[in-house]
Design an enzyme around this catalytic site. Sequence first.
Site, PDB file in Angstrom:
ATOM      1  N   HIS A  80      29.209  50.223  26.154  1.00 53.93           N
ATOM      2  CA  HIS A  80      29.092  49.856  27.570  1.00 53.93           C
ATOM      3  C   HIS A  80      28.194  50.893  28.264  1.00 53.93           C
ATOM      4  O   HIS A  80      28.266  52.090  27.963  1.00 53.93           O
ATOM      5  CB  HIS A  80      30.478  49.812  28.221  1.00 53.93           C
ATOM      6  CG  HIS A  80      30.448  49.208  29.580  1.00 53.93           C
ATOM      7  ND1 HIS A  80      30.006  49.908  30.675  1.00 53.93           N
ATOM      8  CD2 HIS A  80      30.765  47.968  30.029  1.00 53.93           C
ATOM      9  CE1 HIS A  80      30.058  49.116  31.741  1.00 53.93           C
ATOM     10  NE2 HIS A  80      30.518  47.932  31.374  1.00 53.93           N
ATOM     11  N   SER A  87      28.181  42.023  38.121  1.00 54.96           N
ATOM     12  CA  SER A  87      28.473  41.419  39.422  1.00 54.96           C
ATOM     13  C   SER A  87      28.778  39.920  39.354  1.00 54.96           C
ATOM     14  O   SER A  87      28.403  39.166  40.263  1.00 54.96           O
ATOM     15  CB  SER A  87      27.338  41.701  40.418  1.00 54.96           C
ATOM     16  OG  SER A  87      27.279  43.082  40.698  1.00 54.96           O
ATOM     17  N   GLU A  93      28.375  52.319  30.985  1.00 56.77           N
ATOM     18  CA  GLU A  93      29.083  53.447  31.628  1.00 56.77           C
ATOM     19  C   GLU A  93      29.409  54.527  30.604  1.00 56.77           C
ATOM     20  O   GLU A  93      29.392  55.717  30.914  1.00 56.77           O
ATOM     21  CB  GLU A  93      30.348  52.928  32.344  1.00 56.77           C
ATOM     22  CG  GLU A  93      29.968  52.189  33.623  1.00 56.77           C
ATOM     23  CD  GLU A  93      30.978  51.158  34.092  1.00 56.77           C
ATOM     24  OE1 GLU A  93      32.090  51.086  33.536  1.00 56.77           O
ATOM     25  OE2 GLU A  93      30.628  50.391  35.009  1.00 56.77           O
ATOM     26  N   GLY A 130      28.539  46.279  39.015  1.00 59.94           N
ATOM     27  CA  GLY A 130      29.304  46.827  40.138  1.00 59.94           C
ATOM     28  C   GLY A 130      28.517  46.970  41.427  1.00 59.94           C
ATOM     29  O   GLY A 130      28.962  47.662  42.344  1.00 59.94           O
ATOM     30  N   LYS A 155      38.182  48.182  33.096  1.00 65.83           N
ATOM     31  CA  LYS A 155      37.700  49.566  33.255  1.00 65.83           C
ATOM     32  C   LYS A 155      38.892  50.493  33.549  1.00 65.83           C
ATOM     33  O   LYS A 155      39.945  50.346  32.943  1.00 65.83           O
ATOM     34  CB  LYS A 155      36.632  49.634  34.351  1.00 65.83           C
ATOM     35  CG  LYS A 155      35.537  48.580  34.154  1.00 65.83           C
ATOM     36  CD  LYS A 155      34.325  48.837  35.004  1.00 65.83           C
ATOM     37  CE  LYS A 155      33.314  47.704  34.802  1.00 65.83           C
ATOM     38  NZ  LYS A 155      32.017  47.988  35.341  1.00 65.83           N
ATOM     39  N   GLU A 194      24.059  43.138  29.929  1.00 65.05           N
ATOM     40  CA  GLU A 194      24.498  43.635  31.234  1.00 65.05           C
ATOM     41  C   GLU A 194      23.430  44.562  31.802  1.00 65.05           C
ATOM     42  O   GLU A 194      23.396  45.757  31.471  1.00 65.05           O
ATOM     43  CB  GLU A 194      25.793  44.443  31.090  1.00 65.05           C
ATOM     44  CG  GLU A 194      26.978  43.639  30.643  1.00 65.05           C
ATOM     45  CD  GLU A 194      28.282  44.295  31.119  1.00 65.05           C
ATOM     46  OE1 GLU A 194      29.033  43.626  31.823  1.00 65.05           O
ATOM     47  OE2 GLU A 194      28.517  45.460  30.812  1.00 65.05           O
ATOM     48  N   ASN A 234      36.898  43.001  31.781  1.00 71.41           N
ATOM     49  CA  ASN A 234      36.851  44.446  31.532  1.00 71.41           C
ATOM     50  C   ASN A 234      37.469  45.143  32.736  1.00 71.41           C
ATOM     51  O   ASN A 234      36.839  45.256  33.788  1.00 71.41           O
ATOM     52  CB  ASN A 234      35.379  44.865  31.341  1.00 71.41           C
ATOM     53  CG  ASN A 234      35.221  46.364  31.208  1.00 71.41           C
ATOM     54  OD1 ASN A 234      36.198  47.090  31.031  1.00 71.41           O
ATOM     55  ND2 ASN A 234      33.982  46.843  31.297  1.00 71.41           N
TER      56      ASN A 234
HETATM   57  P1  PGA Z   1      31.089  44.190  37.222  1.00 69.22           P
HETATM   58  O1  PGA Z   1      31.122  44.962  35.820  1.00 69.22           O
HETATM   59  O2  PGA Z   1      31.497  42.755  36.947  1.00 69.22           O
HETATM   60  O3  PGA Z   1      32.093  44.913  38.080  1.00 69.22           O
HETATM   61  O4  PGA Z   1      29.705  44.276  37.739  1.00 69.22           O
HETATM   62  C1  PGA Z   1      30.776  44.317  34.632  1.00 69.22           C
HETATM   63  C2  PGA Z   1      30.919  45.285  33.482  1.00 69.22           C
HETATM   64  O5  PGA Z   1      30.571  46.465  33.632  1.00 69.22           O
HETATM   65  O6  PGA Z   1      31.371  44.907  32.410  1.00 69.22           O
END
Ligand code: PGA
Length: 255
Positions: A94, A218, A96, A172, A10, A166, A8
């Site tokens: 997601h 992460s 976010e 992140g 983003k 997640e 992903n």
């Molecule tokens: P990350 O994000 O690996 O940067 O923690 C994962 C995600 O949000 O899909």
Amino acid sequence: MPKLIVANWKDYLMPRQSAVLARRISNFKSPISKSRIVICPGFLALNEVAKTVRGTQIKIGAQDVWPESRGAFTGEIGLDDLAELGVEYVLIGHSERRQYQGESDVLVNKKLRATLQAGMKPILCVGESWSMRKQGAAQKYVNKQLRLGLKGVTPKDLQRVVVAYEPIWAIGTGRPAKPEDAEVMHAFIRATLSKLSFVQRNRTKLSFSGLSILYGGSVNGENAGAFLKTKGVDGLLVGGASTKAEELKRILFSC
Ligand code: PGA
């Protein structure tokens, strides 16, 4: 079944950087052969990245979709757009988007069903906040996200759904869940899916062989192997680390 690794990107990369990275990844012949890999670039890079990976085993995913084919939806990307570019997977719900765009479970469900109807595979993202986990409410919350997100999905279509666990606090932050906590949640998700009313009614006809449950939050080259060895983890959803070619290579080598 080979592990499913979903990258992903983003909004980390600009369109040209995405195309360069896609070219590098499509040249990693050997590690990719053991896993299934899906790249979800930003919308502006989708066309270029899709063209770059065409003919390789890399599949293309979108980070979101508007739950209509097309029409008067200013600023949105509809299902026909994705289909034309050869998109096979779509991230839905997601955290976010739930946080910054205020996406509700009702909208998540609409997007998920529309994606299935258009013949693509939704990746339904679920996961609790840190305060929910501290209060012991993580499973209750994930249960609600699954039930509302999958409402009205037919048993046959459920086989094309991917679920990504997640935990919000792990995304992140450089602070992943412990593999043993992911194992517990993945088992809970599997049990919840098997208890959905339409699954119960179709128990004899339904097998979960096609359904993958991913861990995300992460993940990097260092910890990917531990998650991939964890019972019930069928693959990974990787954000930041998937935007670095060498890091992604390490993750793919862990499969
Ligand atoms: P990350 O994000 O690996 O940067 O923690 C994962 C995600 O949000 O899909």
